[in-house]
Design an enzyme around this catalytic site. Structure first.
Site, PDB file in Angstrom:
ATOM      1  N   SER A 217      -4.546  -4.661   4.848  1.00 49.58           N
ATOM      2  CA  SER A 217      -4.708  -3.280   4.401  1.00 49.58           C
ATOM      3  C   SER A 217      -3.338  -2.634   4.196  1.00 49.58           C
ATOM      4  CB  SER A 217      -5.586  -2.506   5.389  1.00 49.58           C
ATOM      5  OG  SER A 217      -5.982  -1.260   4.851  1.00 49.58           O
ATOM      6  N   GLU A 335     -15.673  -4.987   0.909  1.00 47.32           N
ATOM      7  CA  GLU A 335     -14.556  -4.128   1.321  1.00 47.32           C
ATOM      8  C   GLU A 335     -14.964  -2.676   1.585  1.00 47.32           C
ATOM      9  OE1 GLU A 335     -11.447  -4.749   2.053  1.00 47.32           O
ATOM     10  OE2 GLU A 335     -10.838  -6.598   1.054  1.00 47.32           O
ATOM     11  N   HIS A 429     -14.213  -3.978   5.006  1.00 48.42           N
ATOM     12  CA  HIS A 429     -12.756  -3.945   5.026  1.00 48.42           C
ATOM     13  C   HIS A 429     -12.236  -4.219   6.432  1.00 48.42           C
ATOM     14  CE1 HIS A 429      -8.770  -2.797   3.641  1.00 48.42           C
ATOM     15  NE2 HIS A 429      -8.657  -1.908   4.604  1.00 48.42           N
TER      16      HIS A 429
END
Length: 533
Positions: A217, A335, A429
């Protein structure tokens, strides 16, 4: 424990680092860094050192300045406990990413080392945590490096400045800089930590010539920008990039792609606090700065300053000016299931969906609708948002490295399990983290809200995924015991699909990359943001 400047001491310490090995004092393993000796702990046969300063505390007059090397300390540094987290707001208590609060301080530029019991020139991984460049900590239980160290890796995790402390640009700060720039302090912290690794990791039996930068990320975004930064050249030789993005970033002094100059944003932030100059900003309590960042919706992000970040990353890739090193990158199939705020409003009926797509994509709307059909508007928009933010970015980086003749590998994490499925969070995610850290089904993850992957399938997949990651870090070729052969991306667009088990396939999301390449290119050519987070 005090820190002091000692030029002669630093010289002799630096000379000793390369030859210094571990010394056991009972359960207190000791080694010597360039700043002095450190004593850690033995945990499960591994040597663990926590809270080692890699830069001077960025407090007082050092707030919003580039990191400087730490001074030598008297005696032996106690490296049994993590350092404090960098200043940040709390995560919402109902977030899947929430973790209980830990001590915080501006004096937070520390790192941690997990080392095998016995090693000689072991491969090194430097972990950069995620959290939107605003949250996060190297102390999270999710990022425990023991499974890497058990398998022969020297694993390093770092803290870096977050939010307004790490990413504020301001005309007054630029005036103080020899390069006439400001912002990007968090990125400079990461570079300083990588420099510390080059100087010191041999003392922990790691090989400074075999370092992999790894992040997820915001950490993956950081690694991506390090790939494009001249300041990071030579500090690592491989990169692992988990769910990055290539969004538009502001320039330091010019309006570009619809974004105001970063200095103008910083000036407005200071004015919101009644601070007439940088000196007044430095006099404000850190807690008040955190609150002001939330109130003003300050976006923590890199700044295109021409020096640390020379240009938009996609432009650097276009010119093939990024570091030419092996890369492993990928995306999660679900995600944005945990990031619904990123998904545009979705009409519930097919006609409304098609009208919204036509209004947004114009002549490209038919191509969009073939990829993301109106038959299931919500699922289509979840997939489209995933590909816009994460899929296109990860594949763009891998394609670029492959085109340069480098080892380049792509993956899609597509694994779901009962608790995630029950909450509509399949492959959300960051959900790959318990697997890439090899801890799924083994120990708590840190967040009480995380859907727990606890079955035998999860334990097996976690063992295979960490094997792939370690093999890539060691030799630039990902392999795993009992796992499928992972072919490089190449012209065939090969990738590894991590579902119930690893399976090698071709073309991750057929047609998606080509569509987004055309769409993003048309936006850039028109001087528009190609997308916003």
């Amino acid at each position: 424990m005090t820190r002091r400047t000692c030029t002669i001491g630093l010289l002799f310490a630096a000379m000793a680092v390369a030859s210094a090995g571990f010394a056991d004092a009972g359960e207190r393993p000791e080694t010597r860094t360039a700043q002095g000796p450190v004593a850690g702990t033995v945990e499960g046969g591994l040597r663990v050192f926590r809270g080692i300063p890699y830069a001077l505390p960025p407090v007082g007059e050092r707030r919003w300045r580039p990191p400087a090397s730490p001074t030598a300390w008297d005696g032996t540094l106690d490296a049994r406990a993590f350092g404090p987290d960098c200043m940040q707001p709390p995560y919402p208590a109902d977030s899947v990413y929430f973790e209980p609060a830990r001590p915080m301080s501006e004096d937070c530029l520390t790192l941690n080392v997990w080392a095998p019991a016995k090693a000689r020139k072991a491969p090194v991984i430097v972990w950069i945590h995620g959290g939107a460049l605003q949250f996060g900590s190297s102390a999270s239980p999710m990022y425990d490096g023991r499974e890497y160290a058990k398998r022969g890796i020297v694993f390093v995790s770092i803290n870096y400045r977050l939010g307004v402390f790490g990413w504020l640009a301001h005309p007054g700060l630029s005036a103080e800089s020899a390069d006439g720039i400001s912002g990007n302090y968090g990125l400079l912290d990461q570079i300083a930590a990588l420099q510390w690794v080059q100087r010191n990791i041999a003392a922990f039996d790691g090989d400074p010539a075999n370092v992999t930068a790894m992040g997820e990320s915001a950490g993956a975004l950081s690694v991506s920008y390090l790939l494009g930064s001249p300041k990071a050249r030579g500090l690592f030789g491989k990169a692992i990039v988990q769910s990055t993005n290539l969004r538009t970033m502001p320039r330091l002094r010019e309006t570009a792609f619809g974004l105001p100059p970063a200095e103008a944003t910083g000036r407005a932030f200071a004015e919101s606090l009644g601070a007439a100059n940088v000196g007044a900003l430095r006099g404000i309590d850190p807690e008040r700065l955190v609150a002001a960042g939330l109130r003003t919706h300050f976006v923590a992000q890199p700044v295109v300053d021409g020096a640390i970040v020379p240009d938009q990353l996609v432009a650097i890739l276009d010119r093939s000016e990024q570091m030419k090193i092996p890369v492993l990158a990928g995306v999660n199939s679900g995600e944005v299931r945990s990031q619904r705020r990123l998904v545009p409003a979705v009409p519930t009926d097919a006609a409304g969906y098609e009208a919204a797509i036509a209004a947004r994509y114009g002549k490209l709307a038919p191509a969009f609708l073939r990829l993301y059909p109106a038959s299931s508007p919500l699922e289509s928009m979840l997939a489209a948002t995933r590909d816009t933010i994460y899929g296109w970015a990860g594949e763009r980086i891998v394609r670029q490295q492959a085109a340069a003749g480098l080892p380049a590998y792509f993956y899609v994490f597509d694994h779901c399990y009962a608790e995630a499925r029950a909450r509509d969070l399949c492959a959300f995610h960051a959900s790959e983290l318990p697997f890439t850290f090899g801890i799924a089904g083994k120990r708590p993850l840190g967040s009480p809200n995380w859907p727990t992957p606890a079955g035998a399938t999860e334990r097996r997949l976690a063992g295979q995924m960490i094997d792939y990651w370690i093999a890539f870090a060691a030799r630039a070729v990902p392999t795993a015991s009992g796992g499928s052969v992972w072919p490089p991306y190449g012209d065939a667009e090969n990738f590894m699909n991590f579902g119930e088990r690893p399976v090698a396939r071709r073309d991750p999301f057929p047609g998606s990359f080509e569509f987004h390449e055309e769409w993003m290119g048309s936006r850039r050519a028109a001087g528009l943001q190609w997308f916003t987070p």
